[in-house]
Enzyme design. Structure first.
Site, PDB file in Angstrom:
ATOM      1  N   SER A 168       0.796  -1.233   0.000  1.00  0.00           N
ATOM      2  CA  SER A 168       0.000   0.000   0.000  1.00  0.00           C
ATOM      3  C   SER A 168       0.827   1.281   0.000  1.00  0.00           C
ATOM      4  CB  SER A 168      -0.933   0.005   1.207  1.00  0.00           C
ATOM      5  OG  SER A 168      -0.188  -0.214   2.385  1.00  0.00           O
ATOM      6  N   THR A 177      -1.880   3.878   4.339  1.00  0.00           N
ATOM      7  CA  THR A 177      -0.863   4.889   4.097  1.00  0.00           C
ATOM      8  C   THR A 177       0.083   4.930   5.277  1.00  0.00           C
ATOM      9  OG1 THR A 177      -2.454   6.210   2.888  1.00  0.00           O
ATOM     10  CG2 THR A 177      -0.669   7.417   3.955  1.00  0.00           C
ATOM     11  N   THR A 182       1.836   7.123   0.074  1.00  0.00           N
ATOM     12  CA  THR A 182       0.921   5.995  -0.195  1.00  0.00           C
ATOM     13  C   THR A 182       0.849   5.672  -1.678  1.00  0.00           C
ATOM     14  OG1 THR A 182      -1.344   5.235   0.224  1.00  0.00           O
ATOM     15  CG2 THR A 182      -1.125   7.451  -0.562  1.00  0.00           C
ATOM     16  N   ARG A 189      -6.888   9.043 -10.174  1.00  0.00           N
ATOM     17  CA  ARG A 189      -7.433   9.362  -8.846  1.00  0.00           C
ATOM     18  C   ARG A 189      -6.318   9.759  -7.881  1.00  0.00           C
ATOM     19  NH1 ARG A 189      -6.760   7.375  -3.305  1.00  0.00           N
ATOM     20  NH2 ARG A 189      -8.724   7.671  -2.234  1.00  0.00           N
ATOM     21  N   THR A 235      -5.256   8.097   7.616  1.00  0.00           N
ATOM     22  CA  THR A 235      -5.195   6.933   6.741  1.00  0.00           C
ATOM     23  C   THR A 235      -6.609   6.411   6.572  1.00  0.00           C
ATOM     24  OG1 THR A 235      -4.249   4.730   6.412  1.00  0.00           O
ATOM     25  CG2 THR A 235      -4.661   5.370   8.690  1.00  0.00           C
ATOM     26  N   GLY A 236      -6.851   5.727   5.459  1.00  0.00           N
ATOM     27  CA  GLY A 236      -8.189   5.215   5.194  1.00  0.00           C
ATOM     28  C   GLY A 236      -8.774   5.827   3.935  1.00  0.00           C
TER      29      GLY A 236
HETATM   30  N1  ASP Z   1      -5.726   7.544   2.419  1.00  0.00           N
HETATM   31  C1  ASP Z   1      -5.243   6.807   1.296  1.00  0.00           C
HETATM   32  C2  ASP Z   1      -5.980   7.226   0.068  1.00  0.00           C
HETATM   33  O1  ASP Z   1      -7.184   7.397   0.110  1.00  0.00           O
HETATM   34  C3  ASP Z   1      -5.296   5.327   1.444  1.00  0.00           C
HETATM   35  C4  ASP Z   1      -5.169   4.749   2.820  1.00  0.00           C
HETATM   36  O2  ASP Z   1      -4.588   5.304   3.723  1.00  0.00           O
HETATM   37  O3  ASP Z   1      -5.653   3.660   3.048  1.00  0.00           O
HETATM   38  O4  ASP Z   1      -5.361   7.305  -0.949  1.00  0.00           O
END
Ligand code: ASP
Length: 320
Positions: free
Chosen positions: A77, A181, A199, A209, A232-233
């Site tokens: 990731s 991330t 990330t 994107r 993160t997320g």
């Molecule tokens: N925040 C990141 C994104 O949306 C991905 C992640 O942290 O899971 O690109």
């Protein structure tokens, strides 16, 4: 009058008790601190600590730290080995912010192993903050970065399997395999704060994107008077509320880091009707060296390195 004074005293005791209860991981002594998202933050913290424990600058610590995660091909990731978009291209997002409020960022960057270092170059060697796509890639080559194939055989295999099963246009729900991330915030011996975030973004995303991670104020924010935060997320939900900036502003209002993260998660719930389908974690470190995290649903962990407790993984408190 007497009764009024007694009431005031009672109110004071009560409010300090409440502050105490909502307190994040408290500091026991002075010294540097580094926190980073997820369990893989442990290795990144080790590298950052080398810088911090020898009196180095928080900015150098966070760059050195997250570069470890970027270079790990087994991490699906972040950086090399990251999950590609639906066309099979690994596209990276990263940013960095220092104690003066200066910042740099790159998004939709391909073929470069260390996007965080390109972001730092953008910060230090241009008058801009954000470079994207081909422009960012060209800039990286001009500044001595090598072209690197970021699609590992494992990630390619993952992508092919996903494409076969789902076809294009079917973004999978956020889970442990397709996101995560590394966001890192450090406080150095001089008491200065810096942060970095990097990330490969949401797995199998629509080409082009960009998530929250390279967006200053969304994936990362640092204010040296107050503290720093990262996210993160599901990035779209974080962007909607300028998540990391919001966390820092809650700390400015006097909230402890964990409470500030919780308030941001609550704001996010209010602004994102799909909140039950996503995961979000916020992590914050304040100027005093106190830190804490909060997430939407269980499973988010972070790594914290302090002189008192060494390097360890901590389960975040969760809303749902
Ligand atoms: N925040 C990141 C994104 O949306 C991905 C992640 O942290 O899971 O690109």
């Amino acid at each position: 009058m007497h009764t009024f004074k007694a009431f005031l005293l009672f109110a004071c005791v009560l409010s300090s008790f409440q502050v105490g209860c909502s307190m994040s991981q408290k500091r026991e002594s002075d010294g540097p601190v580094v926190v980073s998202t997820w369990k893989f933050g442990l290795k990144a913290n080790e590298a950052a600590w080398q810088v911090l424990s020898s009196g180095g600058r928080a900015l150098d610590a966070v760059e050195t730290g997250v570069r470890v995660t970027e270079a790990d091909p087994n991490n699906g990731s972040v950086g090399i080995g990251g999950t590609p978009d639906e066309d099979g291209n690994v596209t990276l997002d990263a940013c960095i912010m220092d104690e003066t409020g200066d910042c740099g960022s790159v998004a939709f960057l391909q073929n470069i192993l260390h996007p965080v270092s390109v972001a730092r170059k953008v910060m230090e060697e241009t008058r801009h903050i954000m470079l994207v796509g081909k422009g960012a890639e060209e800039f990286a080559y001009e500044h001595g970065f090598d072209k690197t194939n970021l699609l590992t055989p494992r990630a390619e295999e993952r992508w092919k399997r996903w494409l076969e099963k789902n076809g294009r246009g079917q973004l999978p729900a956020i889970n442990i395999e397709n996101h995560d991330t590394i966001g890192m915030i450090a406080l150095d011996e001089k008491g200065n704060l810096s942060g970095a975030c990097t990330t490969s973004g949401a797995g199998f995303k629509i080409p082009g994107r960009v998530g929250d991670s390279p967006i200053i104020g969304a994936g990362l924010y640092v204010d040296n008077e107050v503290g720093g935060a990262c996210a993160t997320g599901w990035g779209e939900a974080v962007i909607r509320i300028c998540g990391s900036h919001l966390v820092v502003e809650y700390m400015r209002q006097g909230h402890a880091p964990r409470k500030a993260c919780r308030l941001a998660v609550e704001r996010l719930i209010a602004r994102n009707p799909d909140y039950r389908e996503i995961q979000i974690g916020f992590l914050a470190l304040n100027k005093k060296g106190e830190f804490g995290a909060y997430c939407l649903r269980s499973g988010f962990q972070y790594a914290a390195y302090t002189t008192e407790h060494g390097n360890r993984v901590i389960d975040s408190k969760t809303k749902l």
